[in-house]
Design an enzyme around this catalytic site. Structure first.
Site, PDB file in Angstrom:
ATOM      1  N   HIS A   1       0.798  -1.150   0.072  1.00 35.36           N
ATOM      2  CA  HIS A   1      -0.004  -0.098  -0.005  1.00 35.36           C
ATOM      3  C   HIS A   1       0.696   1.153   0.114  1.00 35.36           C
ATOM      4  CE1 HIS A   1      -3.911  -2.045   1.654  1.00 35.36           C
ATOM      5  NE2 HIS A   1      -3.516  -2.713   0.279  1.00 35.36           N
TER       6      HIS A   1
ATOM      7  N   GLU B   1     -13.548   2.489  -3.993  1.00 34.52           N
ATOM      8  CA  GLU B   1     -14.242   3.574  -4.150  1.00 34.52           C
ATOM      9  C   GLU B   1     -13.585   4.863  -5.195  1.00 34.52           C
ATOM     10  OE1 GLU B   1     -15.391   4.122   0.626  1.00 34.52           O
ATOM     11  OE2 GLU B   1     -14.153   5.563  -0.329  1.00 34.52           O
TER      12      GLU B   1
ATOM     13  N   TYR C   1     -12.346  11.012   4.284  1.00 32.95           N
ATOM     14  CA  TYR C   1     -13.030  10.007   3.492  1.00 32.95           C
ATOM     15  C   TYR C   1     -13.068   8.633   4.034  1.00 32.95           C
ATOM     16  CZ  TYR C   1     -12.728  13.337   0.034  1.00 32.95           C
ATOM     17  OH  TYR C   1     -13.092  14.627  -0.648  1.00 32.95           O
TER      18      TYR C   1
ATOM     19  N   TYR D   1     -10.886  -9.510   4.579  1.00 33.33           N
ATOM     20  CA  TYR D   1     -10.327 -10.475   3.368  1.00 33.33           C
ATOM     21  C   TYR D   1     -10.978 -12.069   4.084  1.00 33.33           C
ATOM     22  CZ  TYR D   1      -7.843  -7.153   0.854  1.00 33.33           C
ATOM     23  OH  TYR D   1      -7.179  -6.016   0.175  1.00 33.33           O
TER      24      TYR D   1
END
Length: 386
Positions: A164, A256, A266, A277
């Site tokens: 990430h 999104e 957000y 998961y």
């Protein structure tokens, strides 16, 4: 591919058969017309330009019509000439950390490249203790030679994580926007003391604008523009409103699309349309909360979105203004029709083709796709079929 077009296996075979390795090859004929694909609004063909790239993460264009491609897995930039197929790999950046999601990520050519020769790069880098982070640099490109390098930004903190990183770049009106993922430290997306899970705004020289929303907040990172993001890997500027749109990966479901506005939260990981998961809710299982933004659009199940752009070319007039997003998990090209700030229709092109990693619009209005299998593809109108 699209459900109304030719069988997928036929398209894949035609791509493979017509493809020729081009790395460091001399100029030559590289495109062989493919079978016609039917979509809702246009008929098109796919040409295969290369097949030996190592996760082509980003594509951008030089003023002379040459293409620059960043290879995540090698840390190299490739110069590619679409008309001839000539390709040259520039020397790898030595400090790129190439593990997990890391490597050479986004690449952008400065809008005034003719005057300043700057290209902007985002990549992951590491320390001796194996912790890593995302950095942004600009490098001068003269002809086919990389020159002066300047570090503009380093994300804080470093983590022992290979996940990430983000990271997309956008240069507009003298500003540099950067997306940074949560580094799999999900709570950090809500902490203004870190850059993780944020969209950042700098000037293009790396300095910090005086009107950034958290500049005067004690302990906040001054580059922050918005926060509460999970792993945004797509960013584009709306051609009319000029607002910045991003997409971000959800966990299991909940990818999104958002418009990023200064100071807004957000929601990740406090609200999400995805789940863990292994199953079950994320946190309290909330999908909304006061003071947090709702997405314009979300995907469930996830499509694993990659690069994105608003199409503006003339080759496909019915697609002008549409949003195109590469999909990795569901292996297609996602086309979204918009009206203002609303998404009103979705079409999935090339369903099942490959993990589409990068999406770019060429100077002639064709679409160029880079896939995780190493293909560089060109989508052009069916009138070019001969």
């Amino acid at each position: 591919m699209d459900y109304r077009s030719i069988p997928l296996i036929g398209l894949l075979l035609s791509l493979i058969i017509s493809c020729k390795p081009q790395k460091d090859n001399p100029p030559g004929e590289v495109h062989t017309p493919q079978q016609v694909v039917e979509s809702e609004q246009h008929r098109f063909i796919i040409d295969t330009l290369a097949r030996d790239l190592q996760v082509p993460w980003s594509i951008d264009w030089l003023p002379d019509g040459r293409m620059l491609i960043s290879e995540r897995n090698t840390g190299q930039i490739h110069l590619f000439e679409p008309e001839t197929g000539f390709q040259k790999a520039l020397p790898a950046l030595p400090d790129v950390y190439r593990k997990g999601d890391g490597g050479l990520l986004d690449l952008k050519v400065h809008p005034d490249f003719i005057q300043n020769e700057w290209i902007y790069l985002a990549y992951s880098t590491s320390r001796p203790d194996s912790s890593s982070t995302t950095v942004v640099e600009r490098i001068r490109l003269s002809g086919d030679t990389l020159g002066e390098r300047e570090r503009l930004f380093t994300a804080f903190p470093y983590y022992r994580s290979e996940s990430h990183y983000g990271c997309r770049l956008l240069l507009t009106d003298g500003f540099l926007f950067i997306t940074i993922g949560d580094r799999y430290r999900r709570d950090s997306a809500q902490y203004l003391s870190t850059h993780n899970g944020k969209v950042l705004r700098l000037y293009e020289d790396g300095s910090i604008p005086a009107d950034n929303p958290f500049l005067s907040e004690p302990g906040a990172q001054p580059e922050i523009w918005s926060y509460g993001h999970r792993n945004p890997q797509g960013m584009a500027q709306h051609p009319i409103s000029q607002e910045i749109w991003i997409h971000e990966h959800g966990p299991k479901g909940g990818d999104e699309i958002n418009i990023v506005r200064p100071g807004r939260n957000y929601g990740w990981p406090l609200i999400t349309y995805g789940e863990e998961y292994e199953g079950g809710p994320v946190g309290k299982g909330l999908q909304s909360q006061a003071g947090m933004e709702q997405p314009l659009y979300y995907y469930k199940p996830s499509i694993a979105p990659s690069d994105m752009l608003f199409y503006s070319g003339k080759a496909f007039p019915e697609w002008r203004g549409d949003l195109f997003i590469g999909a990795m998990a569901l292996r297609h090209l996602n086309r979204l029709e918009t009206q203002g700030n609303e998404i009103v229709h979705e079409e999935r092109l090339l369903d099942g083709l490959d993990r589409i990693r990068s999406v770019s619009e060429g100077p002639e209005g064709f679409l160029y796709l880079g896939t995780d299998s190493g293909f560089l593809l060109c989508i052009k109108p069916a009138r070019f079929f001969w």
